[in-house]
Design an enzyme around this catalytic site. Structure first.
Site, PDB file in Angstrom:
ATOM      1  N   GLU A 174      10.583 -46.552  34.645  1.00  0.00           N
ATOM      2  CA  GLU A 174      11.563 -45.687  33.956  1.00  0.00           C
ATOM      3  C   GLU A 174      11.326 -44.316  33.705  1.00  0.00           C
ATOM      4  OE1 GLU A 174      13.476 -47.780  30.471  1.00  0.00           O
ATOM      5  OE2 GLU A 174      15.110 -46.313  30.668  1.00  0.00           O
ATOM      6  N   GLY A 203      19.505 -45.891  24.418  1.00  0.00           N
ATOM      7  CA  GLY A 203      20.007 -46.759  23.265  1.00  0.00           C
ATOM      8  C   GLY A 203      18.662 -47.646  22.503  1.00  0.00           C
ATOM      9  N   ALA A 204      17.952 -48.240  23.609  1.00  0.00           N
ATOM     10  CA  ALA A 204      17.131 -49.114  23.084  1.00  0.00           C
ATOM     11  C   ALA A 204      15.670 -48.537  23.318  1.00  0.00           C
ATOM     12  CB  ALA A 204      17.344 -50.631  23.724  1.00  0.00           C
ATOM     13  N   SER A 205      15.509 -47.754  24.165  1.00  0.00           N
ATOM     14  CA  SER A 205      14.052 -47.144  24.358  1.00  0.00           C
ATOM     15  C   SER A 205      13.829 -45.887  24.705  1.00  0.00           C
ATOM     16  CB  SER A 205      13.389 -47.857  25.526  1.00  0.00           C
ATOM     17  OG  SER A 205      13.519 -47.632  26.709  1.00  0.00           O
ATOM     18  N   THR A 206      12.831 -45.118  24.594  1.00  0.00           N
ATOM     19  CA  THR A 206      12.602 -43.820  24.870  1.00  0.00           C
ATOM     20  C   THR A 206      11.545 -43.363  25.824  1.00  0.00           C
ATOM     21  OG1 THR A 206      13.097 -41.560  23.986  1.00  0.00           O
ATOM     22  CG2 THR A 206      11.464 -43.021  22.819  1.00  0.00           C
ATOM     23  N   GLN A 207      11.624 -42.511  26.453  1.00  0.00           N
ATOM     24  CA  GLN A 207      10.344 -41.919  27.635  1.00  0.00           C
ATOM     25  C   GLN A 207       9.946 -40.638  27.430  1.00  0.00           C
ATOM     26  OE1 GLN A 207      12.187 -45.545  27.973  1.00  0.00           O
ATOM     27  NE2 GLN A 207      13.337 -44.039  29.435  1.00  0.00           N
TER      28      GLN A 207
HETATM   29  N1  LIG Z   1      28.945 -39.218  24.738  1.00  0.00           N
HETATM   30  C1  LIG Z   1      28.185 -40.237  24.244  1.00  0.00           C
HETATM   31  C2  LIG Z   1      27.570 -41.415  25.151  1.00  0.00           C
HETATM   32  C3  LIG Z   1      26.642 -41.959  24.566  1.00  0.00           C
HETATM   33  N2  LIG Z   1      26.191 -42.118  23.290  1.00  0.00           N
HETATM   34  C4  LIG Z   1      25.023 -42.890  22.843  1.00  0.00           C
HETATM   35  O1  LIG Z   1      23.801 -42.539  23.473  1.00  0.00           O
HETATM   36  C5  LIG Z   1      23.045 -43.695  23.401  1.00  0.00           C
HETATM   37  C6  LIG Z   1      22.317 -43.753  24.588  1.00  0.00           C
HETATM   38  O2  LIG Z   1      22.915 -43.717  25.638  1.00  0.00           O
HETATM   39  P1  LIG Z   1      22.253 -43.921  27.064  1.00  0.00           P
HETATM   40  O3  LIG Z   1      21.327 -43.060  27.431  1.00  0.00           O
HETATM   41  O4  LIG Z   1      23.422 -44.339  28.137  1.00  0.00           O
HETATM   42  O5  LIG Z   1      21.455 -45.451  26.960  1.00  0.00           O
HETATM   43  P2  LIG Z   1      21.263 -46.490  27.648  1.00  0.00           P
HETATM   44  O6  LIG Z   1      20.857 -46.203  29.353  1.00  0.00           O
HETATM   45  O7  LIG Z   1      22.367 -47.487  27.656  1.00  0.00           O
HETATM   46  O8  LIG Z   1      19.843 -47.170  27.065  1.00  0.00           O
HETATM   47  P3  LIG Z   1      18.550 -47.719  27.695  1.00  0.00           P
HETATM   48  O9  LIG Z   1      18.262 -46.480  28.371  1.00  0.00           O
HETATM   49  O10 LIG Z   1      17.533 -47.518  26.484  1.00  0.00           O
HETATM   50  O11 LIG Z   1      18.649 -48.882  28.263  1.00  0.00           O
HETATM   51  C7  LIG Z   1      23.715 -44.777  22.973  1.00  0.00           C
HETATM   52  O12 LIG Z   1      23.536 -45.138  21.655  1.00  0.00           O
HETATM   53  C8  LIG Z   1      25.138 -44.318  23.111  1.00  0.00           C
HETATM   54  O13 LIG Z   1      25.807 -44.910  21.976  1.00  0.00           O
HETATM   55  C9  LIG Z   1      26.569 -40.905  22.677  1.00  0.00           C
HETATM   56  O14 LIG Z   1      25.748 -40.607  21.534  1.00  0.00           O
HETATM   57  N3  LIG Z   1      27.388 -40.022  23.058  1.00  0.00           N
HETATM   58 CA   LIG Z   2      19.084 -45.267  30.115  1.00  0.00          CA
END
Ligand SMILES: Nc1ccn([C@@H]2O[C@H](COP(=O)(O)OP(=O)(O)OP(=O)(O)O)[C@@H](O)[C@H]2O)c(=O)n1
Ligand SMILES: [Ca+2]
Length: 497
Positions: A174, A203-207
């Site tokens: 990732e 939302g669940a991890s950071t890189q």
């Molecule tokens: N306009 C937006 C869209 C999304 N989010 C928030 O941004 C975070 C991360 O979104 P994203 O990068 O899409 O995370 P995912 O890919 O879903 O998570 P992961 O990569 O950890 O699997 C989430 O908490 C979501 O609620 C936000 O604050 N404002």
């Molecule tokens: Ca993501």
């Protein structure tokens, strides 16, 4: 007798010969240039397509990429032509109803079917990559995660594309593919320019991924990814922190404040006036916090805000462990990190949050950022709601926490300082394509970035045509000059008849 007549009599054939040669010469030049232009004219473009589904923890997004069919190997040519946000939560949230995980994708998939030309459907690769949400579900309940994948695969196989499988990406993949995407879109790889580090906050991890002269992979091999791209070797440092995406970090921060199982908490990371009843079982329903759940806690607690940035930062900091480090240097939790180097692109939630807070401009000094953030956190919840009527309440309520978390992660976690903070650019898109791991993932799986630099014609098309034209004209002029002895001699004397 006139001078002209005298000459004509001496060379009776010279005028027609000159005319004929001139005409042939002009025709030859026009023919030569026309052939050169036509032969080298770019052919009408045919495109190929690729589709990647990013099954994140908070939501799934579909991306369609397009590139000229003849030039798969050329950098900067693959572009995102369409994206579709899947309605509803991420696929890991459907653990108890896996069928719905598959169904949730069908709307975006139908859009993809319409967007990709029909005759290309069967050759268009379709990938689904799942990230930290499915990583966590897999840790918690691998059977449930298998069922979600099964449902998703069945749903995707119903579409006419060339489905290449659904799988969980490792944290390294990732991070590394996010770095490839950013540097590919910036054209830094082919031109052998200094690369840009990639910061992705989900939302669940950071890189965090970057190239550092200090890092050759030997000190911490798990953090190393070696690439050979366009004839250059890269030793990329990358690390993915599971549970340090912003939703899981919020859970951890709430867990820190509810250790004794209270009936209410006054949270410095939420605006004053914010009040909400929350379930212990929901807050603690994640492997990131499940082992911290207080015994004998009530079913719910009242979550109120008090909006204090520095106190919020103190609570957030408690999620990071700075004590042990067995390497020369660490970021946090005993994870090796070499010296930060070069520019960085920060995308996903980094961008959403900082853009919302009007802090995406990193020429704002770090001190001013914390100042602005303090003011934002201290703003009453009612006022925030009034000022942003169009923003989802869930997002809105969390921006004080999220902004504080981002600044804390960058400065305390990764060791960015006021000096190198301006090296970070908060970005959403680069040249029309979203920054994220999906493009890098597809480029890798389709072998679209060659290890060696591709041979390219020495001249661009326009340069080639210009040179052919100039040389042809030069030859023609020389040819005409060579006929000089046959030219009529010009006489300025008045004609005598
Ligand atoms: N306009 C937006 C869209 C999304 N989010 C928030 O941004 C975070 C991360 O979104 P994203 O990068 O899409 O995370 P995912 O890919 O879903 O998570 P992961 O990569 O950890 O699997 C989430 O908490 C979501 O609620 C936000 O604050 N404002
Ligand atoms: Ca993501």
């Amino acid at each position: 007798m006139s001078a002209q007549r005298e000459m004509k009599e001496k060379n009776p054939w010279h005028t027609p010969v000159t005319i004929i040669f001139t005409v042939i010469g002009v025709i030859a030049i026009v023919a030569l240039v026309t052939v050169a232009v036509l032969q080298n004219r770019p052919l009408p473009q045919k495109y190929k397509y690729g589709i990647v589904l990013d099954a994140g923890s908070s939501h799934t997004a579909l991306y369609i990429y397009e590139w000229p069919a003849e030039k798969d190997n050329n950098t900067g040519r693959v572009e995102q032509t369409h994206s579709c946000k899947v309605k509803g939560p991420g696929i890991s949230s459907y653990a108890s109803v896996p069928r719905k995980a598959g169904e949730s994708l069908s709307e975006c998939m139908q859009e993809a079917r319409q967007r990709v030309p029909e005759k290309r459907h069967s050759e268009t690769p379709l990938y689904l990559g799942a990230t930290a949400g499915m990583r966590l579900l897999n840790l918690e309940n691998s059977l449930a995660s298998d069922k979600v994948f099964q449902a998703v695969e069945e749903a995707l196989q119903k579409f006419p594309f060339s489905f290449q499988g659904a799988r969980i990406l490792s944290g390294q993949e990732e991070g590394a593919f996010g770095w490839v995407t950013v540097n590919y879109l910036d054209d830094r790889l082919k031109q052998s320019l200094e690369t840009r580090g990639a910061l992705d906050l989900g939302g669940a991890s950071t890189q965090i991924s970057f190239v550092s002269d200090d890092f050759d992979g030997s000190e911490s091999p798990d953090n190393g990814v070696a690439f050979r791209l366009y004839g250059n070797d890269y030793n990329l440092y990358t690390h993915s922190f599971l549970c340090y995406g912003k939703d899981q970090a919020l859970r951890m921060t709430l867990a820190k404040q509810t250790q004794s199982g209270p009936v209410s908490i006054s949270d410095p990371c939420f605006n004053p006036g914010y009040i909400e009843t929350k379930n212990y079982s929901i807050v603690y329903d994640s492997p990131c916090v499940s082992n911290m759940k207080p015994q004998g806690a009530p079913a719910t607690f009242t979550h109120t805000g008090k909006g204090n940035f520095s106190q919020c930062q103190e609570v957030v900091k408690r999620n990071f462990n700075f004590k042990q480090c067995k390497y020369s240097q660490c970021s946090f939790n005993g994870v090796f990190q070499p010296r930060l180097q070069g520019p960085f692109g920060a995308f996903s939630a980094y961008y959403f949050v900082m853009n919302f807070l009007n802090l995406a401009d990193t020429s704002i000094p770090l001190e001013a950022v914390t100042e602005k953030l303090s003011r934002y956190c201290a703003t009453p919840w009612n006022q925030i709601k009034q000022q942003h009527p169009g923003v989802k309440l869930k997002y809105l309520a969390e921006y004080c926490f999220s902004g504080t978390y981002i600044i804390t992660l960058l400065t305390e976690g990764y060791n960015f300082t006021s000096q190198n903070y301006p090296n970070i650019k908060f970005i959403k898109k680069i040249k029309g394509s979203d920054a994220g791991w999906t493009l890098g993932y597809m480029l890798n799986l389709t072998n679209m970035i060659p290890a060696e630099a591709p041979d390219s014609p020495p001249l661009p098309h326009a340069g080639y045509v210009s040179i052919v034209t100039v040389i042809a004209i030069l030859l023609f002029v020389l040819f005409i000059l060579s006929l000089r002895p046959l030219w009529p001699r010009c006489s300025k004397q008045p004609q005598i008849i």
